[in-house]
Design an enzyme around this catalytic site. Structure first.
Site, PDB file in Angstrom:
ATOM      1  N   LYS A  68      -2.576 -26.484  -5.195  1.00 54.16           N
ATOM      2  CA  LYS A  68      -3.580 -27.060  -6.128  1.00 54.16           C
ATOM      3  C   LYS A  68      -2.911 -28.284  -7.035  1.00 54.16           C
ATOM      4  O   LYS A  68      -3.676 -29.212  -7.297  1.00 54.16           O
ATOM      5  CB  LYS A  68      -3.799 -25.970  -7.104  1.00 54.16           C
ATOM      6  CG  LYS A  68      -2.759 -25.812  -8.122  1.00 54.16           C
ATOM      7  CD  LYS A  68      -3.011 -24.879  -9.500  1.00 54.16           C
ATOM      8  CE  LYS A  68      -1.931 -24.358 -10.384  1.00 54.16           C
ATOM      9  NZ  LYS A  68      -1.482 -25.095 -11.086  1.00 54.16           N
ATOM     10  N   GLY A  71      -2.953 -27.807 -17.193  1.00 51.48           N
ATOM     11  CA  GLY A  71      -2.207 -28.369 -17.679  1.00 51.48           C
ATOM     12  C   GLY A  71      -1.800 -29.865 -16.803  1.00 51.48           C
ATOM     13  O   GLY A  71      -1.952 -30.980 -17.524  1.00 51.48           O
ATOM     14  N   ARG A  76      -1.476 -25.015 -25.541  1.00 52.97           N
ATOM     15  CA  ARG A  76      -0.110 -25.752 -25.060  1.00 52.97           C
ATOM     16  C   ARG A  76       0.039 -26.984 -25.796  1.00 52.97           C
ATOM     17  O   ARG A  76      -1.096 -27.932 -26.186  1.00 52.97           O
ATOM     18  CB  ARG A  76      -0.354 -25.904 -23.687  1.00 52.97           C
ATOM     19  CG  ARG A  76      -0.345 -24.567 -22.923  1.00 52.97           C
ATOM     20  CD  ARG A  76      -0.610 -24.613 -21.408  1.00 52.97           C
ATOM     21  NE  ARG A  76       0.493 -25.240 -20.515  1.00 52.97           N
ATOM     22  CZ  ARG A  76       0.213 -25.430 -19.487  1.00 52.97           C
ATOM     23  NH1 ARG A  76      -0.701 -25.194 -18.739  1.00 52.97           N
ATOM     24  NH2 ARG A  76       1.221 -26.127 -18.631  1.00 52.97           N
ATOM     25  N   SER A 110       8.307 -32.318 -19.450  1.00 50.78           N
ATOM     26  CA  SER A 110       7.412 -32.065 -18.463  1.00 50.78           C
ATOM     27  C   SER A 110       7.327 -33.238 -17.477  1.00 50.78           C
ATOM     28  O   SER A 110       7.687 -34.211 -17.918  1.00 50.78           O
ATOM     29  CB  SER A 110       6.040 -31.726 -18.682  1.00 50.78           C
ATOM     30  OG  SER A 110       4.972 -31.822 -17.736  1.00 50.78           O
ATOM     31  N   SER A 111       7.196 -33.308 -16.188  1.00 55.78           N
ATOM     32  CA  SER A 111       7.177 -34.252 -15.425  1.00 55.78           C
ATOM     33  C   SER A 111       5.536 -34.816 -15.296  1.00 55.78           C
ATOM     34  O   SER A 111       5.234 -35.657 -14.915  1.00 55.78           O
ATOM     35  CB  SER A 111       7.443 -33.894 -13.694  1.00 55.78           C
ATOM     36  OG  SER A 111       6.438 -32.760 -13.477  1.00 55.78           O
ATOM     37  N   ASP A 158       8.035 -22.740 -11.698  1.00 56.62           N
ATOM     38  CA  ASP A 158       6.767 -21.928 -11.152  1.00 56.62           C
ATOM     39  C   ASP A 158       7.437 -20.709 -10.265  1.00 56.62           C
ATOM     40  O   ASP A 158       6.804 -19.796  -9.685  1.00 56.62           O
ATOM     41  CB  ASP A 158       5.756 -22.373 -10.527  1.00 56.62           C
ATOM     42  CG  ASP A 158       4.920 -23.766 -11.514  1.00 56.62           C
ATOM     43  OD1 ASP A 158       5.366 -23.726 -12.537  1.00 56.62           O
ATOM     44  OD2 ASP A 158       4.126 -24.323 -11.107  1.00 56.62           O
ATOM     45  N   LYS A 184       4.010 -22.881 -20.705  1.00 53.27           N
ATOM     46  CA  LYS A 184       2.968 -22.733 -19.583  1.00 53.27           C
ATOM     47  C   LYS A 184       1.819 -21.763 -20.039  1.00 53.27           C
ATOM     48  O   LYS A 184       1.453 -21.829 -21.126  1.00 53.27           O
ATOM     49  CB  LYS A 184       3.889 -22.058 -18.529  1.00 53.27           C
ATOM     50  CG  LYS A 184       5.050 -22.839 -17.976  1.00 53.27           C
ATOM     51  CD  LYS A 184       4.820 -24.200 -17.341  1.00 53.27           C
ATOM     52  CE  LYS A 184       6.031 -24.651 -16.668  1.00 53.27           C
ATOM     53  NZ  LYS A 184       5.821 -26.200 -16.210  1.00 53.27           N
ATOM     54  N   ARG A 206       6.262 -17.850 -20.335  1.00 52.49           N
ATOM     55  CA  ARG A 206       6.566 -16.831 -19.198  1.00 52.49           C
ATOM     56  C   ARG A 206       7.739 -16.178 -19.332  1.00 52.49           C
ATOM     57  O   ARG A 206       7.972 -15.297 -18.956  1.00 52.49           O
ATOM     58  CB  ARG A 206       6.645 -17.794 -18.034  1.00 52.49           C
ATOM     59  CG  ARG A 206       5.149 -17.904 -17.380  1.00 52.49           C
ATOM     60  CD  ARG A 206       5.079 -18.888 -16.005  1.00 52.49           C
ATOM     61  NE  ARG A 206       3.586 -18.836 -15.887  1.00 52.49           N
ATOM     62  CZ  ARG A 206       3.459 -20.166 -15.261  1.00 52.49           C
ATOM     63  NH1 ARG A 206       4.508 -20.956 -14.618  1.00 52.49           N
ATOM     64  NH2 ARG A 206       2.200 -20.230 -14.818  1.00 52.49           N
TER      65      ARG A 206
HETATM   66  O1  LIG Z   1       2.804 -31.617 -11.042  1.00 52.53           O
HETATM   67  C1  LIG Z   1       2.824 -30.420 -11.308  1.00 52.53           C
HETATM   68  O2  LIG Z   1       1.789 -30.366 -10.069  1.00 52.53           O
HETATM   69  C2  LIG Z   1       3.499 -29.407 -11.750  1.00 52.53           C
HETATM   70  C3  LIG Z   1       4.466 -29.699 -12.646  1.00 52.53           C
HETATM   71  C4  LIG Z   1       5.285 -28.457 -13.071  1.00 52.53           C
HETATM   72  O3  LIG Z   1       5.074 -28.711 -14.461  1.00 52.53           O
HETATM   73  P1  LIG Z   1       6.409 -29.414 -15.417  1.00 52.53           P
HETATM   74  O4  LIG Z   1       6.569 -30.796 -14.852  1.00 52.53           O
HETATM   75  O5  LIG Z   1       5.835 -29.381 -16.848  1.00 52.53           O
HETATM   76  O6  LIG Z   1       7.476 -28.568 -15.035  1.00 52.53           O
HETATM   77  C5  LIG Z   1       4.617 -27.224 -12.658  1.00 52.53           C
HETATM   78  O7  LIG Z   1       5.186 -26.215 -13.728  1.00 52.53           O
HETATM   79  C6  LIG Z   1       3.073 -27.083 -12.564  1.00 52.53           C
HETATM   80  O8  LIG Z   1       2.584 -25.830 -12.309  1.00 52.53           O
HETATM   81  C7  LIG Z   1       2.731 -28.125 -11.810  1.00 52.53           C
HETATM   82  C1  LIG Z   2       2.129 -24.143 -15.407  1.00 53.74           C
HETATM   83  C2  LIG Z   2       1.157 -24.244 -14.312  1.00 53.74           C
HETATM   84  O1  LIG Z   2       0.157 -25.308 -14.019  1.00 53.74           O
HETATM   85  P1  LIG Z   2      -0.325 -26.407 -14.970  1.00 53.74           P
HETATM   86  O2  LIG Z   2       0.804 -26.763 -15.896  1.00 53.74           O
HETATM   87  O3  LIG Z   2      -0.946 -27.536 -14.289  1.00 53.74           O
HETATM   88  O4  LIG Z   2      -1.534 -25.594 -16.047  1.00 53.74           O
HETATM   89  C3  LIG Z   2       1.201 -23.420 -13.080  1.00 53.74           C
HETATM   90  O5  LIG Z   2       0.398 -23.596 -12.185  1.00 53.74           O
HETATM   91  O6  LIG Z   2       2.138 -22.498 -12.894  1.00 53.74           O
END
Ligand SMILES: O=C(O)C1=C[C@@H](OP(=O)(O)O)[C@@H](O)[C@H](O)C1
Ligand SMILES: C=C(OP(=O)(O)O)C(=O)O
Length: 415
Positions: A20, A90, A118, A161-162, A302, A329, A333
């Protein structure tokens, strides 16, 4: 919905759904193109569906060629958009907010469920210096942004976060002019690398000039017409954990050269004495000689839920570093894992940034909650089948966020 799992024999082959994370990137980049792209192996999770709906609002004409193949004809420059709904994603919110600032008219981004709880305050910290007016609602969505985003030389803190760094990289590649973006305290770096890789596959090149300093040439044409999304290592982490815990389960559809952060589960398992077997039936894990984990999951947060299940059923003390990455998240979590695994008789304690999990031989039957978090629901399901213990999981439909077919796949393994 509650989902009750009874001890049975579960075995077989899992065909893993598409990533995804990568689908959302590819859909958005294709929507920004002045051409038609074909996306192959797109998933149908709630997060992907939300991004598809937003791509349409951004002007894309999306045609379904078959169940998992889409054609996306972008028309971004000619489209006026005032509102985007990111659902519970997110990533969607953090990619689309910078992209929305490419428009001169204000855009409001809303969300649903866990996403509206969030924190999004990082946008207030860096977008104003980039020429964008930002209004959050009590530090959360809805957020209203008015661009246009101005190219320039910027330094952004990436410790939270990235995802918003990925959003900025995509957005700046479409502004008029060159940007130098320095990311301080970068985290979840593999996700940034994935964004660069997906952009590159669509013909957009961003150089990492020095470590975490990105040179982004603006107005780059999006040229590639066809893009295939990999199988999802995050979704696979649950089944691979079940395999490591002794179940005859193999996983098909994963690429060993994938850029996904959660491919790191293989390192976690190898370091813990498991053997990785790439067989003609798919990937298997042999956990016969497995030991507790000592793993840093800071850049692949994750993986925490699946690794917690592994640790819970592996006698000895496991330690997983990176707990601070779990607070913002779908649920908090770290706390959710502690609460739910305590109900199963597993002691989890957190000291500073490390989670310590004392593995057990047998789990207690219980009614547990997903906290409306797909990853908590899935890791508890694996604890139930691998621990051969009856569990009822509340709010089990949370899996729809990333893996809508999870319960069907589980049922198909019953022998
Ligand atoms: O760029 C992405 O697809 C994601 C980055 C991660 O978030 P963070 O960068 O906030 O750790 C991950 O936890 C999220 O489920 C998906
Ligand atoms: C944190 C997650 O996704 P997002 O931040 O994109 O909602 C996830 O899939 O665990």
């Amino acid at each position: 919905m509650n989902y009750a799992i009874k001890p049975k024999t579960y075995q077989g082959i899992i065909h893993i759904p598409p990533s995804k994370s990568d689908s959302q990137r590819a859909i958005l980049i294709a929507a920004l193109a002045n051409r038609t792209s074909v996306l192959i192996n797109v998933g149908s999770s709630n997060d992907e569906m939300a991004m598809l709906a937003n791509a349409e609002k951004l002007g894309a004409v999306i045609t379904r060629i078959d169940e998992k193949t889409l054609s996306v004809a972008g028309n971004f420059d000619q489209t006026i958009v005032s509102e985007l709904n990111c659902g519970e994603s997110g990533l969607g919110a953090r990619l689309l907010t910078p992209v929305a600032t490419l428009k001169t008219q204000p855009v409001t981004l809303t969300g649903e469920g866990s996403l509206v709880r969030r924190d999004q305050t990082f946008f207030e910290r860096f977008l104003p210096q980039m020429g964008v007016n930002v209004q959050l609602t009590n530090e959360k969505l809805p957020i209203r942004v008015s661009g246009p985003l101005k190219p320039g030389t910027y330094s952004v803190d990436g410790s939270e976060s990235s995802q918003y760094i990925s959003g900025l990289l995509i957005a700046f590649s479409q502004t008029e002019g060159t940007t130098l973006l320095q990311v301080e305290n970068s985290t979840s770096k593999p996700y940034i690398d994935m964004t660069l890789h997906t952009l590159k596959s669509f013909g957009v090149h961003i150089e990492e000039e020095e470590k975490e300093i990105y040179k982004i040439t603006g107005k780059q044409p999006i040229t590639e017409a066809s893009y295939t999304i990999d199988g999802d290592w995050s979704s696979a982490s649950y089944w691979l954990t079940a395999a490591a815990l002794g179940m005859k389960i193999s996983v098909q559809g994963l690429s060993l050269s994938s850029k996904q952060a959660d491919k790191a589960i293989l390192n976690a398992f190898m370091l813990a004495g498991c053997r990785i077997l790439n067989t003609e039936n798919g990937l298997k894990i042999d956990g016969t000689d497995r030991k507790p984990l000592d793993f840093n999951a800071t850049d692949c947060p994750d993986l925490f839920p699946a690794l917690t299940t592994y640790a819970a059923l592996t006698p000895g003390l496991s330690r997983i570093k990176g707990v601070h990455r779990l607070a913002n998240k779908e649920s908090n979590r770290g706390k959710a894992l502690q609460q739910e695994f305590t109900k199963l008789g597993v002691a989890i304690r957190v000291e500073e940034d490390t989670m310590f999990i004392e593995g057990v031989e047998t789990l207690l039957p219980a009614v547990v909650s997903s906290h409306n978090d797909h990853r908590i629901a899935m890791c508890l399901a694996i604890a139930s089948i691998a621990g051969r213990v009856e569990l009822t999981i509340e709010q089990a439909d949370a899996v729809g966020k990333s893996y809508p077919g999870f319960w069907e796949d589980l049922e198909a393994l019953v022998c």
